[in-house]
Design a protein around this motif. Structure first.
Motif, PDB file in Angstrom:
ATOM      1  N   LEU A  51     126.118  16.538 -95.048  1.00 29.33           N
ATOM      2  CA  LEU A  51     126.555  17.676 -95.856  1.00 29.33           C
ATOM      3  C   LEU A  51     125.909  17.678 -97.235  1.00 29.33           C
ATOM      4  O   LEU A  51     125.854  18.720 -97.892  1.00 29.33           O
ATOM      5  CB  LEU A  51     128.082  17.656 -96.014  1.00 29.33           C
ATOM      6  N   TRP A  68     133.526  14.957 -88.212  1.00 28.45           N
ATOM      7  CA  TRP A  68     133.934  14.819 -89.613  1.00 28.45           C
ATOM      8  C   TRP A  68     135.395  15.217 -89.751  1.00 28.45           C
ATOM      9  O   TRP A  68     135.800  16.277 -89.279  1.00 28.45           O
ATOM     10  CB  TRP A  68     133.027  15.729 -90.443  1.00 28.45           C
ATOM     11  N   PHE A  79     144.644  31.028 -94.381  1.00 23.60           N
ATOM     12  CA  PHE A  79     144.161  31.343 -93.033  1.00 23.60           C
ATOM     13  C   PHE A  79     145.315  31.472 -92.049  1.00 23.60           C
ATOM     14  O   PHE A  79     146.115  30.551 -91.905  1.00 23.60           O
ATOM     15  CB  PHE A  79     143.239  30.212 -92.571  1.00 23.60           C
ATOM     16  N   PRO A  80     145.418  32.599 -91.308  1.00 20.36           N
ATOM     17  CA  PRO A  80     146.483  32.732 -90.311  1.00 20.36           C
ATOM     18  C   PRO A  80     146.071  32.051 -89.011  1.00 20.36           C
ATOM     19  O   PRO A  80     145.729  32.696 -88.033  1.00 20.36           O
ATOM     20  CB  PRO A  80     146.573  34.253 -90.130  1.00 20.36           C
ATOM     21  N   GLU A  85     144.170  26.567 -82.502  1.00 19.95           N
ATOM     22  CA  GLU A  85     142.943  27.288 -82.870  1.00 19.95           C
ATOM     23  C   GLU A  85     142.056  26.439 -83.778  1.00 19.95           C
ATOM     24  O   GLU A  85     140.834  26.541 -83.735  1.00 19.95           O
ATOM     25  CB  GLU A  85     143.299  28.612 -83.555  1.00 19.95           C
ATOM     26  N   GLN A  89     138.083  24.949 -82.637  1.00 23.37           N
ATOM     27  CA  GLN A  89     136.843  25.183 -83.396  1.00 23.37           C
ATOM     28  C   GLN A  89     135.804  24.089 -83.156  1.00 23.37           C
ATOM     29  O   GLN A  89     134.643  24.246 -83.517  1.00 23.37           O
ATOM     30  CB  GLN A  89     137.159  25.288 -84.888  1.00 23.37           C
TER      31      GLN A  89
ATOM     32  N   LEU B  39     139.334  36.526 -95.030  1.00 25.71           N
ATOM     33  CA  LEU B  39     139.278  35.129 -94.577  1.00 25.71           C
ATOM     34  C   LEU B  39     138.309  34.307 -95.427  1.00 25.71           C
ATOM     35  O   LEU B  39     138.438  33.090 -95.517  1.00 25.71           O
ATOM     36  CB  LEU B  39     138.862  35.061 -93.106  1.00 25.71           C
ATOM     37  N   ARG B  41     138.239  34.599 -98.541  1.00 26.34           N
ATOM     38  CA  ARG B  41     138.876  34.632 -99.858  1.00 26.34           C
ATOM     39  C   ARG B  41     138.155  35.589-100.801  1.00 26.34           C
ATOM     40  O   ARG B  41     138.078  35.362-102.008  1.00 26.34           O
ATOM     41  CB  ARG B  41     138.936  33.230-100.485  1.00 26.34           C
ATOM     42  N   ARG B 166     133.984  33.766 -83.292  1.00 28.94           N
ATOM     43  CA  ARG B 166     134.311  32.328 -83.297  1.00 28.94           C
ATOM     44  C   ARG B 166     133.487  31.581 -84.333  1.00 28.94           C
ATOM     45  O   ARG B 166     133.989  30.730 -85.067  1.00 28.94           O
ATOM     46  CB  ARG B 166     134.064  31.733 -81.914  1.00 28.94           C
ATOM     47  N   ASP B 169     134.653  32.593 -87.828  1.00 29.41           N
ATOM     48  CA  ASP B 169     135.953  31.984 -88.135  1.00 29.41           C
ATOM     49  C   ASP B 169     135.798  30.507 -88.497  1.00 29.41           C
ATOM     50  O   ASP B 169     136.365  30.032 -89.479  1.00 29.41           O
ATOM     51  CB  ASP B 169     136.900  32.099 -86.929  1.00 29.41           C
ATOM     52  N   ALA B 170     135.028  29.799 -87.668  1.00 35.84           N
ATOM     53  CA  ALA B 170     134.857  28.363 -87.898  1.00 35.84           C
ATOM     54  C   ALA B 170     134.173  28.105 -89.236  1.00 35.84           C
ATOM     55  O   ALA B 170     134.573  27.213 -89.990  1.00 35.84           O
ATOM     56  CB  ALA B 170     134.036  27.744 -86.763  1.00 35.84           C
ATOM     57  N   ALA B 172     134.187  30.029 -91.829  1.00 27.45           N
ATOM     58  CA  ALA B 172     135.026  30.426 -92.962  1.00 27.45           C
ATOM     59  C   ALA B 172     136.177  29.439 -93.179  1.00 27.45           C
ATOM     60  O   ALA B 172     136.532  29.128 -94.313  1.00 27.45           O
ATOM     61  CB  ALA B 172     135.593  31.829 -92.730  1.00 27.45           C
ATOM     62  N   PHE B 173     136.741  28.920 -92.090  1.00 24.66           N
ATOM     63  CA  PHE B 173     137.907  28.034 -92.212  1.00 24.66           C
ATOM     64  C   PHE B 173     137.510  26.672 -92.794  1.00 24.66           C
ATOM     65  O   PHE B 173     138.154  26.169 -93.708  1.00 24.66           O
ATOM     66  CB  PHE B 173     138.553  27.843 -90.836  1.00 24.66           C
ATOM     67  N   ASP B 174     136.483  26.072 -92.234  1.00 28.03           N
ATOM     68  CA  ASP B 174     136.068  24.745 -92.684  1.00 28.03           C
ATOM     69  C   ASP B 174     134.537  24.661 -92.608  1.00 28.03           C
ATOM     70  O   ASP B 174     133.985  24.169 -91.618  1.00 28.03           O
ATOM     71  CB  ASP B 174     136.709  23.677 -91.800  1.00 28.03           C
ATOM     72  N   ASP B 176     132.371  22.800 -93.925  1.00 23.88           N
ATOM     73  CA  ASP B 176     131.804  21.453 -93.775  1.00 23.88           C
ATOM     74  C   ASP B 176     131.811  21.015 -92.315  1.00 23.88           C
ATOM     75  O   ASP B 176     130.810  20.533 -91.787  1.00 23.88           O
ATOM     76  CB  ASP B 176     132.580  20.438 -94.623  1.00 23.88           C
ATOM     77  N   PHE B 177     132.965  21.178 -91.673  1.00 26.89           N
ATOM     78  CA  PHE B 177     133.050  20.785 -90.259  1.00 26.89           C
ATOM     79  C   PHE B 177     132.072  21.622 -89.434  1.00 26.89           C
ATOM     80  O   PHE B 177     131.394  21.107 -88.538  1.00 26.89           O
ATOM     81  CB  PHE B 177     134.479  20.967 -89.742  1.00 26.89           C
ATOM     82  N   GLN B 224     146.781  39.990 -92.858  1.00 26.80           N
ATOM     83  CA  GLN B 224     146.314  38.590 -92.807  1.00 26.80           C
ATOM     84  C   GLN B 224     147.445  37.581 -93.060  1.00 26.80           C
ATOM     85  O   GLN B 224     147.568  36.591 -92.333  1.00 26.80           O
ATOM     86  CB  GLN B 224     145.178  38.373 -93.807  1.00 26.80           C
ATOM     87  N   ALA B 227     149.869  37.691 -89.744  1.00 26.08           N
ATOM     88  CA  ALA B 227     149.358  37.569 -88.367  1.00 26.08           C
ATOM     89  C   ALA B 227     149.776  36.218 -87.797  1.00 26.08           C
ATOM     90  O   ALA B 227     149.657  35.194 -88.475  1.00 26.08           O
ATOM     91  CB  ALA B 227     147.842  37.698 -88.359  1.00 26.08           C
ATOM     92  N   SER B 229     148.404  34.493 -85.458  1.00 26.40           N
ATOM     93  CA  SER B 229     147.300  33.599 -85.098  1.00 26.40           C
ATOM     94  C   SER B 229     145.981  34.239 -85.501  1.00 26.40           C
ATOM     95  O   SER B 229     145.904  35.444 -85.757  1.00 26.40           O
ATOM     96  CB  SER B 229     147.296  33.341 -83.588  1.00 26.40           C
ATOM     97  N   LEU B 230     144.959  33.399 -85.529  1.00 29.32           N
ATOM     98  CA  LEU B 230     143.616  33.901 -85.850  1.00 29.32           C
ATOM     99  C   LEU B 230     143.114  34.837 -84.757  1.00 29.32           C
ATOM    100  O   LEU B 230     142.402  35.807 -85.031  1.00 29.32           O
ATOM    101  CB  LEU B 230     142.673  32.709 -85.999  1.00 29.32           C
TER     102      LEU B 230
END
Lengths: 204, 285
Positions: A51, A68, A79-80, A85, A89, B39, B41, B166, B169-170, B172-174, B176-177, B224, B227, B229-230
């Motif tokens: 990273l 990680w 986040f909803p 979910e 990911q 999502l 922000r 997908r 979403d991934a 935006a959520f994290d 780094d991961f 948002q 809801a 769930s995503l």
């Protein structure tokens, strides 16, 4: 097998904040990064994960796939998203939703968190969130597992269970490197490689 | 009630069909784009984007048309609008992301872009620029050609948003991961900015900034947080947007309300209804 860092310096935007590190990580043990706040544990882990580029020095490429586990508090609480979910990911292929859900549920079950699947992730306790993030990482079937403060929020029983799980990963040949402040149970001590990072006197 | 709905239906089908179809298309795509901004922000960027598109449109009149009677071509208008939105969105993302200043900066851009569009319209050689900016895009006066562009653009944007959902979403959520497992998180973010910009640039001149602004901002902002769930969030947002458009046309016709006001009221009412229902269902589960 061991993986070495030589003169590795880590930081942000070309500016070193920690290092140089001359370290060796072994696959036969849990590699525990120790050090005070600011010693560079998280930055080193982020560098190893790819990273952040190193600001100086080099390190052996770690076995892939890498997974990680960030600090649970680092994620956006707006986040909803349900726990399952979050775990899903980890899957990047074209498998259908039912297949991905089944895999994610199995990963949560492995952490004893199968009942959390359809609960909103940000309504879970800190320890439960941590389990979800670890389940997500394990779903990658990683060869390298990097964990940043994975015991935060876990109760003693969950902490012991996580140590057992990490030992299981080590036995399966996974390179496990983690940063943590918690006391290590005696049962784990002999399988632990403590790597002390000294904090710099002043930020550079 | 039934008679009133029938009256609205007759008027829509006879006189406002193109505007209605365009508005529904924008509602579907705009809701999905707005949710992505939420999502990330960056929900207030949904307010600024249509205004930035209008600013770019006004700039195109000055940069690409010479005489009083000369009007800029379609391509320069789109490029100027899209370019302005991309620059504005990138600035919001770079300067405000993750900080309390995001909202303030997006609000600042919203105000500045509106003022800038008015200023450029005043100094442009063509007298009709102000009229053009104000008149084009009135909800009830969309031409068949504009409808086709809006439907095409909205359809393409909606497909991109759903197909890459997908990955978006991934990332935006994290982020780094996402990067560690090989998703190009930064490129995905850039793609979201570009798609948002193109959407605003193609729809604002045709259906009007208020309509685009309403569907980009209102349904995602209300739905948002509620809801369950995503996976369900995009569908709830689209449902609220479509119900909002239906309601707004009915309000505009039955109560003779100004279209812009009817649109905001309709989308707001529908979004509140859907948000309240989803919260109720979520609580019971």
């Amino acid at each position: 097998m061991s993986f070495r860092c030589a003169g590795l310096e880590v930081g942000h935007r070309g500016r070193s904040v920690a290092g140089p590190f001359d370290l060796a990580f072994a696959t036969a043990e849990i590699n525990l990064l120790e050090g005070r706040n600011g010693a560079g544990k998280t930055t080193l882990l982020r560098c190893l994960a790819g990273l952040l580029p190193p600001t100086a020095g080099r390190f052996d490429p770690l076995p892939v796939p890498i997974a990680w586990v960030p600090q649970a508090s680092s994620l956006d609480s707006g986040f909803p998203i349900q726990a399952i979910e979050v775990v899903m990911q980890a899957l990047t292929g074209s498998a259908g939703r039912a297949t991905r859900q089944a895999a994610a549920r199995a990963a949560l079950d492995r952490l004893g968190a199968g009942d959390l699947g359809h609960r909103p992730y940000f309504q879970l306790s800190g320890g439960q969130r941590q389990k979800v993030l670890i389940a997500r990482a394990l779903l990658r079937s990683p060869k390298t597992l990097l964990l940043d403060e994975p015991f935060t929020g876990l109760d003693l029983a969950a902490e012991a269970a996580l140590w057992r799980l990490l030992l299981g990963e080590v036995d399966a040949g996974v390179l496990v490197i983690l940063a943590a402040h918690e006391e290590v149970p005696e049962s784990v001590g002999h399988r632990l490689r403590r790597i002390r990072l000294s904090s710099p006197e002043q930020p550079r | 009630m039934i008679e009133s709905l029938r009256h609205s239906y007759d008027l829509v089908t006879q006189f406002y069909r193109d505007g209605f179809i365009a508005a529904v298309a924008v509602a579907i795509a705009g809701g999905l784009v707005g949710l992505r901004l939420g999502l990330r922000r960056l929900p207030l960027a949904g307010l600024a984007a249509p205004k930035l598109a209008a600013l770019g449109l006004a700039a195109a009149f000055i940069l690409f048309a010479e005489g009083e009677a000369d009007l800029p071509g379609e391509l320069p208008r789109i490029l100027c609008s899209a370019g302005t939105v991309i620059l504005g969105m990138a600035a919001i993302a770079a300067l405000g992301r993750g900080r309390a200043s995001t909202a303030a900066f997006a609000g600042l851009l919203f105000v500045a872009a509106g003022a800038g569009a008015s200023l450029l319209a005043a100094i442009a050689p063509q007298r009709e620029v102000s009229e053009y900016l104000a008149a084009e895009g009135r909800l009830l006066t969309v031409s068949a050609a504009d409808r086709n562009v809006v439907v095409g653009a909205s359809g393409a944007v909606a497909l991109v948003m759903l197909f890459f959902r997908r990955a978006f979403d991934a990332a935006a959520f994290d982020p780094d991961f996402a990067r560690v497992i090989g998703r190009p998180a930064r490129r995905l973010f850039l793609a979201e900015i570009v798609v948002t910009s193109l959407f605003a640039a193609l729809t604002v001149p045709r259906i009007g900034a208020p309509a685009v602004l309403a569907v980009l901002f209102i349904p995602p902002a209300l739905i948002q947080p509620t809801a369950p769930s995503l996976g369900s969030a995009p569908w709830l947002v689209v449902l609220a947007s479509i119900l909002g458009i239906l309601g707004s046309f009915h309000l505009a016709i039955a109560l003779d309300l100004p279209p812009d006001a009817a649109l905001v009221l309709g989308v707001l009412g529908a979004s509140l209804l859907v948000a309240a229902t989803s919260r109720l269902v979520g609580t019971r589960r």
